[in-house]
Design an enzyme around this catalytic site. Structure first.
Site, PDB file in Angstrom:
ATOM      1  N   GLY A  90       6.170 -10.542 -18.714  1.00  0.00           N
ATOM      2  CA  GLY A  90       5.736 -11.030 -20.016  1.00  0.00           C
ATOM      3  C   GLY A  90       6.904 -11.211 -20.951  1.00  0.00           C
ATOM      4  N   PRO A  91       6.667 -11.941 -22.041  1.00  0.00           N
ATOM      5  CG  PRO A  91       5.765 -13.453 -23.544  1.00  0.00           C
ATOM      6  CD  PRO A  91       5.395 -12.551 -22.438  1.00  0.00           C
ATOM      7  N   PRO A  92       9.446 -10.852 -24.153  1.00  0.00           N
ATOM      8  CG  PRO A  92      11.624 -11.389 -24.735  1.00  0.00           C
ATOM      9  CD  PRO A  92      10.346 -11.996 -24.291  1.00  0.00           C
ATOM     10  N   GLY A  93       8.980  -7.781 -25.901  1.00  0.00           N
ATOM     11  CA  GLY A  93       8.271  -7.150 -27.002  1.00  0.00           C
ATOM     12  C   GLY A  93       6.767  -7.125 -26.866  1.00  0.00           C
ATOM     13  CE  LYS A 145       8.433  -7.225 -20.339  1.00  0.00           C
ATOM     14  NZ  LYS A 145       8.353  -7.852 -21.682  1.00  0.00           N
ATOM     15  CD  GLU A 158       8.994 -27.122 -47.744  1.00  0.00           C
ATOM     16  OE1 GLU A 158       7.948 -26.980 -47.064  1.00  0.00           O
ATOM     17  OE2 GLU A 158      10.129 -27.171 -47.229  1.00  0.00           O
ATOM     18  CG  HIS A 197       6.265 -30.219 -44.606  1.00  0.00           C
ATOM     19  ND1 HIS A 197       6.327 -30.979 -43.454  1.00  0.00           N
ATOM     20  CD2 HIS A 197       7.534 -29.809 -44.864  1.00  0.00           C
ATOM     21  CE1 HIS A 197       7.608 -31.031 -43.058  1.00  0.00           C
ATOM     22  NE2 HIS A 197       8.355 -30.339 -43.902  1.00  0.00           N
TER      23      HIS A 197
HETATM   24  P1  ADP Z   1       8.808  -4.941 -23.827  1.00  0.00           P
HETATM   25  O1  ADP Z   1       9.210  -3.834 -22.929  1.00  0.00           O
HETATM   26  O2  ADP Z   1       7.658  -5.746 -23.313  1.00  0.00           O
HETATM   27  O3  ADP Z   1       9.933  -5.812 -24.266  1.00  0.00           O
HETATM   28  P2  ADP Z   1       8.199  -2.769 -25.525  1.00  0.00           P
HETATM   29  O4  ADP Z   1       7.239  -2.053 -24.677  1.00  0.00           O
HETATM   30  O5  ADP Z   1       9.568  -2.236 -25.558  1.00  0.00           O
HETATM   31  O6  ADP Z   1       8.248  -4.299 -25.158  1.00  0.00           O
HETATM   32  O7  ADP Z   1       7.600  -2.863 -26.977  1.00  0.00           O
HETATM   33  C1  ADP Z   1       8.356  -2.553 -28.106  1.00  0.00           C
HETATM   34  C2  ADP Z   1       7.505  -1.945 -29.171  1.00  0.00           C
HETATM   35  O8  ADP Z   1       6.528  -2.858 -29.650  1.00  0.00           O
HETATM   36  C3  ADP Z   1       6.711  -0.775 -28.697  1.00  0.00           C
HETATM   37  O9  ADP Z   1       7.453   0.399 -28.763  1.00  0.00           O
HETATM   38  C4  ADP Z   1       5.534  -0.757 -29.638  1.00  0.00           C
HETATM   39  O10 ADP Z   1       5.847  -0.088 -30.817  1.00  0.00           O
HETATM   40  C5  ADP Z   1       5.334  -2.204 -29.954  1.00  0.00           C
HETATM   41  N1  ADP Z   1       4.267  -2.778 -29.136  1.00  0.00           N
HETATM   42  C6  ADP Z   1       4.405  -3.784 -28.250  1.00  0.00           C
HETATM   43  N2  ADP Z   1       3.228  -4.093 -27.692  1.00  0.00           N
HETATM   44  C7  ADP Z   1       2.317  -3.270 -28.223  1.00  0.00           C
HETATM   45  C8  ADP Z   1       0.907  -3.093 -28.038  1.00  0.00           C
HETATM   46  N3  ADP Z   1       0.204  -3.844 -27.180  1.00  0.00           N
HETATM   47  N4  ADP Z   1       0.305  -2.138 -28.756  1.00  0.00           N
HETATM   48  C9  ADP Z   1       0.992  -1.381 -29.619  1.00  0.00           C
HETATM   49  N5  ADP Z   1       2.306  -1.486 -29.834  1.00  0.00           N
HETATM   50  C10 ADP Z   1       2.977  -2.425 -29.162  1.00  0.00           C
HETATM   51 ZN    ZN Z   2      10.277 -29.663 -43.736  1.00  0.00          ZN
END
Ligand code: ADP
Ligand code: ZN
Ligand code: MG
Length: 610
Positions: free
Chosen positions: A193-196, A199, A416, A419
């Site tokens: 999955g995408p970053p953040g 996972k 703006e 838009h």
């Molecule tokens: P990845 O490993 O996918 O890049 P992380 O697991 O490190 O992402 O997520 C970073 C932070 O984002 C987590 O520590 C949490 O605080 C927040 N986060 C991400 N997804 C969720 C989720 N589904 N529910 C709650 N918090 C989330």
């Molecule tokens: Zn513009």
């Protein structure tokens, strides 16, 4: 080894010692020997013990005193022996064997020293190396079950993912139940999955739910330092895993080691490939019933080595997508749990205004809002704080120091307003949420639209309207000032990208018919660094022409709509200059106010008005 120079002084010492062996034995003490002979002649000597090896002579006088004298090294000459006999001196020869030990020691000493030096050195080097490997060992951090207190409750949304991992949690809780039936759980599960998107969080939550140890390592950690350490680390990791079953082994960012072998830039992949090979070997080395589950996470599954994805390794992939609107609200709620939130805050509205944001960004948003509340000196987070935080994250920190002159401000305001007006008026465009001419980040102003619902498919009219809205800023500048400024650059880039995608990937051009080509960004560090193109130059030209045609159509349409709503456009721009920021409802009010005020005569061809 760069410490080889240490050998030099030690070798020198050894050499000197060795050479000293071959130095002549102590020279005969001629004066001492002569006086000894005199004593013999004078009858003062009772007995002597001759050491044939060294030539030393132990002398016992008749008065029982003793001393040692150094005789000639090649033994006492016969003439002198005759003098001893004449004086009736008892003569003994020390067994030469008794002299072997010191001689042997003397011979061996330098050798021993040299050997000792080697041993010492090699142990030193070894200890440096073990320093490295034990360092690597410590990197496979064991989180005990007690310390992983993250549970699935901490992970909001991801319902389908949670369903898929429920089985894994059951298995880790009671592996014997699965073993009895003979059920096999996948050895390796890949979270994609995408970053953040959570996972890493999910992996820890699985360990937390199952109350098993969590051994985690990041792919890039394998690649530090010396060659061979990466592979050693993998070995260590699995050794630890075997001794703490059942447990979870989590390899974060596995693409760092799991990239396709034999690809990439430059040389020096040996290290990575060794680590990868070791990982593959380890994964084959344990039975899936043993109670070890290997989790891995990546946002680049496309560049993973196929060998990793083979059956028996990471053969199950779980996609962790970006959160949907509802899930975003849940994630926001999770992160607001331990914060004081104003009662008037509607997280659903915030969720609506944050399309495309990942869980990590939402967590950041809530934290920024809390910080904003503190800055304000308020006791709780309000909707305003959340707005501020959102703007901050979306556009960087407001550039308050930047001051536009009047002319520039007018251009930005009309841009703006263009838009905003189009977004509000076009039937298939997302309505305006907020429009501002406050400089933020690199943008001098911004128009935020709010999707009414989550979109999974884009229909042609929506895309056309989106293009028109994008081009509306520039169109307004042209309409009002007769020329466009450089401020429209981002809009043009985005619009061109969208139009090109429509033509090339979504088959939305009649001229190209049903042909479509997947996205072809240059894959950096991926398999093909080179921009490949699987269509002819002729097709490329048609794609360009079609893109241009679509953009031209929408630009003209935007201009036409703005011309029809010129009064509304002026009012919006004017109001923007006055107030800097307008809410969507205010834009709406201005437009409908103008409509009623000026009647149908002003807007005779308004077929697209929403
Ligand atoms: P990845 O490993 O996918 O890049 P992380 O697991 O490190 O992402 O997520 C970073 C932070 O984002 C987590 O520590 C949490 O605080 C927040 N986060 C991400 N997804 C969720 C989720 N589904 N529910 C709650 N918090 C989330
Ligand atoms: Zn513009
Ligand atoms: Mg992560």
């Amino acid at each position: 080894m760069r410490r080889r120079w240490w050998f030099v002084p030690l070798l020198l010492i050894g050499l000197v010692m060795g050479l000293s062996m071959f130095l002549p034995l102590p020279a005969a003490d001629e004066a001492g020997y002569a006086s000894f002979l005199q004593e013999v002649d004078d009858g003062l000597v009772a007995s002597v013990t001759v050491h044939p090896d060294s030539g030393a002579i132990d002398v016992v006088r008749t008065n029982e005193t003793t001393y040692v004298v150094q005789g000639p090294s090649d033994g006492i000459p016969d003439s002198d022996l005759a003098r001893l006999d004449a004086a009736d001196v008892e003569r003994e020869y020390a067994a030469s064997s008794s002299n072997w030990i010191p001689t042997l020691l003397l011979t061996l000493l330098p050798v021993l020293l040299i050997v000792g030096a080697f041993v010492w050195l090699s142990r030193r080097t070894q200890s440096q190396l073990t320093g490295v490997t034990s360092f690597s060992r410590s990197k496979a951090r064991v989180h005990t079950a007690a310390r992983t207190d993250i549970t699935l409750d901490d992970v909001a949304g991801c319902a389908s993912v949670k369903e898929e991992i429920a089985e894994v949690i059951d298995f880790l809780k009671s592996p014997e139940r699965f073993r009895e039936v003979g059920a096999r759980i996948p050895k390796g599960i890949l979270l994609v999955g995408p970053p953040g998107t959570g996972k890493t969080l999910l992996a820890r939550a699985i360990a937390g739910e199952a109350a098993v140890p969590f051994l985690s390592i990041t792919g890039s950690e394998f690649l530090e330092m010396f060659v061979g350490v990466g592979a050693a680390r993998v070995r260590d990791l699995f050794e630890t895993a075997r001794s703490s079953r059942p447990c979870i082994v989590f390899v974060d960012e596995i693409d760092a080691i799991g990239r396709k072998r034999g690809t990439g830039l430059g040389g020096g992949h040996d290290e990575r490939e060794q680590a990868l090979n070791q990982l593959l070997a380890e994964m084959d080395g344990f039975e899936s019933t043993e109670g070890i589950v290997v989790l891995a996470a990546t946002n680049r599954p496309d560049i993973l080595d196929p060998a990793l994805l083979r059956a028996g390794r990471f053969d199950r992939q779980i996609v962790v997508p970006l959160p949907t609107q509802g899930e975003r609200a849940q994630i926001l709620a999770v992160h607001c749990r331990d914060k004081r939130l104003g009662t008037a805050v509607d997280l659903d509205v915030v969720a609506r205004g944050t399309p495309g944001m990942s869980g990590a960004e939402l967590a950041n948003l809530v934290n920024e809002a809390a910080l904003a509340a503190v800055r304000r000196g308020a006791g709780e987070i309000t909707g305003v704080d959340l707005e501020t935080a959102r703007d901050r994250i979306l556009m960087g920190i407001r550039r308050t120091s930047l001051v536009l002159d009047e002319g520039e401000q007018q251009v930005v305001a009309y841009h703006e307003a263009g838009h905003a007006l189009l977004a509000q008026v076009l039937a298939h465009a997302d309505p305006v949420h907020k429009v501002t001419i406050l400089p933020a980040g690199v943008a001098l102003g911004a128009t935020h639209q709010l999707p009414i619902r989550e979109r999974h498919l884009h229909r042609r009219p929506e895309l056309d309207d989106a293009l028109a809205v994008r081009l509306g800023g520039r169109a307004a500048e042209e309409l009002v000032f007769g020329e466009a400024s450089s401020g429209a650059q981002d809009d043009l880039v985005a619009a061109t990208q969208l139009a090109r995608t429509m033509v090339r990937e979504w088959g939305m051009s009649e001229r190209l018919g049903h042909l479509a080509w997947g996205s072809q960004g240059a894959v950096f560090l991926g398999e093909d660094l080179v921009h490949t193109r699987d269509y002819s130059d002729e097709t490329a030209r048609v794609i360009d022409e079609e893109t241009e045609r679509i953009l031209g159509e929408q630009a003209r349409r935007a201009l036409a709509v703005l011309r029809r709503h010129r009064t509304a456009l002026d009012s919006i721009a004017l109001r923007l200059i006055e107030r800097e920021t307008l809410a969507g409802s205010e834009v709406e009010a201005i437009i409908s106010g103008n409509r009623t005020a000026h009647g149908a005569a002003q807007l005779p061809f308004d077929v697209v008005a929403g």
